[in-house]
Scaffold this motif. Sequence first.
Motif, mmCIF file in Angstrom:
data_model
loop_
_atom_site.group_PDB
_atom_site.id
_atom_site.type_symbol
_atom_site.label_atom_id
_atom_site.label_comp_id
_atom_site.label_asym_id
_atom_site.label_seq_id
_atom_site.Cartn_x
_atom_site.Cartn_y
_atom_site.Cartn_z
ATOM 1 N N PRO A 33 39.645 -27.199 6.870
ATOM 2 C CA PRO A 33 38.727 -28.341 6.936
ATOM 3 C C PRO A 33 39.456 -29.657 7.175
ATOM 4 C CG PRO A 33 39.025 -27.649 4.672
ATOM 5 C CD PRO A 33 39.729 -26.626 5.512
ATOM 6 N N THR A 34 38.795 -30.534 7.931
ATOM 7 C CA THR A 34 39.362 -31.869 8.156
ATOM 8 C C THR A 34 38.306 -32.922 7.808
ATOM 9 O OG1 THR A 34 38.783 -31.671 10.509
ATOM 10 C CG2 THR A 34 41.050 -31.154 9.882
ATOM 11 N N ASN A 35 37.439 -33.261 8.757
ATOM 12 C CA ASN A 35 36.460 -34.322 8.510
ATOM 13 C C ASN A 35 35.404 -33.933 7.484
ATOM 14 O OD1 ASN A 35 37.694 -36.007 10.371
ATOM 15 N ND2 ASN A 35 36.451 -35.236 12.068
ATOM 16 N N ASP A 36 35.113 -32.640 7.348
ATOM 17 C CA ASP A 36 34.077 -32.181 6.425
ATOM 18 C C ASP A 36 34.643 -31.154 5.452
ATOM 19 O OD1 ASP A 36 31.802 -33.651 7.589
ATOM 20 O OD2 ASP A 36 32.162 -32.371 9.337
ATOM 21 N N TRP A 37 33.858 -30.887 4.413
ATOM 22 C CA TRP A 37 34.239 -29.931 3.364
ATOM 23 C C TRP A 37 33.000 -29.081 3.108
ATOM 24 C CZ3 TRP A 37 39.110 -29.341 1.514
ATOM 25 C CH2 TRP A 37 39.295 -28.617 0.339
ATOM 26 N N VAL A 38 32.785 -28.064 3.959
ATOM 27 C CA VAL A 38 31.500 -27.367 3.975
ATOM 28 C C VAL A 38 31.440 -26.153 3.058
ATOM 29 C CG1 VAL A 38 30.946 -28.181 6.288
ATOM 30 C CG2 VAL A 38 32.149 -25.999 5.998
ATOM 31 N N ASN A 43 36.807 -23.835 2.763
ATOM 32 C CA ASN A 43 36.454 -22.901 3.826
ATOM 33 C C ASN A 43 36.265 -21.513 3.229
ATOM 34 O OD1 ASN A 43 39.047 -22.065 3.287
ATOM 35 N ND2 ASN A 43 39.915 -22.670 5.253
ATOM 36 N N THR A 44 35.882 -20.546 4.061
ATOM 37 C CA THR A 44 35.639 -19.200 3.545
ATOM 38 C C THR A 44 36.927 -18.477 3.175
ATOM 39 O OG1 THR A 44 35.522 -18.416 5.852
ATOM 40 C CG2 THR A 44 33.438 -18.841 4.716
ATOM 41 N N MET A 45 38.068 -19.053 3.492
ATOM 42 C CA MET A 45 39.347 -18.501 3.059
ATOM 43 C C MET A 45 39.719 -18.980 1.655
ATOM 44 S SD MET A 45 39.918 -16.720 5.729
ATOM 45 C CE MET A 45 41.584 -16.143 5.499
ATOM 46 N N ASN A 46 38.907 -19.891 1.104
ATOM 47 C CA ASN A 46 39.120 -20.422 -0.253
ATOM 48 C C ASN A 46 40.517 -21.021 -0.440
ATOM 49 O OD1 ASN A 46 36.532 -19.733 -1.305
ATOM 50 N ND2 ASN A 46 37.209 -17.613 -1.491
ATOM 51 N N GLN A 47 40.992 -21.740 0.578
ATOM 52 C CA GLN A 47 42.352 -22.272 0.537
ATOM 53 C C GLN A 47 42.480 -23.586 -0.236
ATOM 54 O OE1 GLN A 47 42.521 -21.960 4.895
ATOM 55 N NE2 GLN A 47 44.469 -20.887 4.662
ATOM 56 N N GLN A 48 41.353 -24.262 -0.458
ATOM 57 C CA GLN A 48 41.371 -25.552 -1.169
ATOM 58 C C GLN A 48 42.422 -26.511 -0.572
ATOM 59 O OE1 GLN A 48 40.826 -25.496 -5.451
ATOM 60 N NE2 GLN A 48 40.592 -23.279 -5.396
ATOM 61 N N PHE A 49 42.425 -26.549 0.758
ATOM 62 C CA PHE A 49 43.417 -27.360 1.469
ATOM 63 C C PHE A 49 42.731 -28.160 2.560
ATOM 64 C CE2 PHE A 49 46.241 -27.926 5.115
ATOM 65 C CZ PHE A 49 47.285 -28.611 4.523
ATOM 66 N N SER A 50 43.061 -29.437 2.667
ATOM 67 C CA SER A 50 42.528 -30.285 3.727
ATOM 68 C C SER A 50 43.603 -30.549 4.775
ATOM 69 C CB SER A 50 42.041 -31.621 3.148
ATOM 70 O OG SER A 50 41.721 -32.517 4.192
ATOM 71 N N GLY A 51 43.184 -30.496 6.042
ATOM 72 C CA GLY A 51 44.115 -30.780 7.124
ATOM 73 C C GLY A 51 44.294 -32.264 7.401
ATOM 74 N N LEU A 52 43.587 -33.127 6.671
ATOM 75 C CA LEU A 52 43.722 -34.567 6.883
ATOM 76 C C LEU A 52 45.101 -35.050 6.442
ATOM 77 C CD1 LEU A 52 40.229 -35.793 5.624
ATOM 78 C CD2 LEU A 52 40.986 -35.496 7.985
ATOM 79 N N THR A 53 45.585 -36.101 7.101
ATOM 80 C CA THR A 53 46.943 -36.591 6.819
ATOM 81 C C THR A 53 46.984 -38.062 6.411
ATOM 82 O OG1 THR A 53 47.260 -37.123 9.171
ATOM 83 C CG2 THR A 53 47.956 -34.933 8.427
ATOM 84 N N GLN A 54 45.794 -38.688 6.247
ATOM 85 C CA GLN A 54 45.796 -40.118 5.908
ATOM 86 C C GLN A 54 46.400 -40.389 4.536
ATOM 87 O OE1 GLN A 54 41.484 -40.429 6.812
ATOM 88 N NE2 GLN A 54 42.029 -42.351 7.802
ATOM 89 N N ILE A 55 46.216 -39.461 3.596
ATOM 90 C CA ILE A 55 46.782 -39.615 2.254
ATOM 91 C C ILE A 55 48.094 -38.846 2.192
ATOM 92 C CG2 ILE A 55 46.426 -39.220 -0.218
ATOM 93 C CD1 ILE A 55 43.417 -39.316 0.339
ATOM 94 N N SER A 56 49.140 -39.509 1.734
ATOM 95 C CA SER A 56 50.456 -38.889 1.653
ATOM 96 C C SER A 56 51.122 -39.298 0.335
ATOM 97 C CB SER A 56 51.323 -39.355 2.836
ATOM 98 O OG SER A 56 51.618 -40.744 2.709
ATOM 99 N N SER A 57 52.270 -38.715 0.073
ATOM 100 C CA SER A 57 53.003 -39.073 -1.146
ATOM 101 C C SER A 57 53.430 -40.539 -1.121
ATOM 102 C CB SER A 57 54.231 -38.170 -1.297
ATOM 103 O OG SER A 57 55.085 -38.295 -0.157
ATOM 104 N N GLY A 58 53.464 -41.121 0.077
ATOM 105 C CA GLY A 58 53.881 -42.513 0.176
ATOM 106 C C GLY A 58 52.786 -43.514 -0.137
ATOM 107 N N ASN A 59 51.511 -43.129 0.046
ATOM 108 C CA ASN A 59 50.436 -44.112 -0.183
ATOM 109 C C ASN A 59 49.427 -43.693 -1.249
ATOM 110 O OD1 ASN A 59 48.720 -42.229 1.030
ATOM 111 N ND2 ASN A 59 48.710 -43.257 3.009
ATOM 112 N N VAL A 60 49.615 -42.530 -1.856
ATOM 113 C CA VAL A 60 48.638 -42.042 -2.817
ATOM 114 C C VAL A 60 48.458 -43.007 -3.992
ATOM 115 C CG1 VAL A 60 50.317 -40.681 -4.141
ATOM 116 C CG2 VAL A 60 47.894 -40.012 -4.125
#
Length: 214
Positions: A33-38, A43-60
């Motif tokens: 998932p990126t823009n949405d979390w459906v 996702n149906t793989m139950n990965q609990q992972f977002s492909g978005l990169t705007q949040i990082s260890s540097g700006n969290v």
Amino acid sequence: GCASLALIGGASANHTAITPIPAFSASQLAAVPTNDWVGVHGNTMNQQFSGLTQISSGNVGNLKIAWHTKVFIPTKGKPSFAGSLAEAEPVEYNGTLYMPDAKGNVYALDATTGERLWYYKYKTPKGFSSLLQTSRGVALGDGQVFMAETDAHVIGLDQSTGRPKWETTVGNWKTGLTFTAAPTYVDNMVIVGESGGDSGGRCQVVALNANTGK
């Protein structure tokens, strides 16, 4: 559980309308998932992972609460929050959040402002024990929000109004059968497993037609 919900992130355009939820393909539902979390785990793989990169260890460390709201059903007089715990992970499509509380009520919220757009009020059967009640999420697909209620029936809600389009009884809650897990939508089916081992029920997994509930 917690009766409040917060969103961390930046502001976006004001919410104007609930975007129609498509009949997702199996590949769309399995993708990272990126823009949405459906799905409740992304996702149906139950990965609990977002492909978005705007949040990082540097700006969290710069994240702030954008809004905060409470989950409850409006009542006459002073609002009551009794029993309105929320153990469910929200799902989101194009700026609208969908989630249930522990009592089986379902909410649609503006993801930017926290404004409640609609709610579905669950009617507890006479004699049903509140000790059995909890819910861990809903599923989205083809213009509907799917909810597996704790009294062993599944409901397809119209995503724009929250009104039921269909309702199917799957088991008898008096024999210990109940739903506590979030359903999964895939290939025009709503798939969910019953609970009941703690109450003596013989559990089962069911797949229902997403359009009719059959």
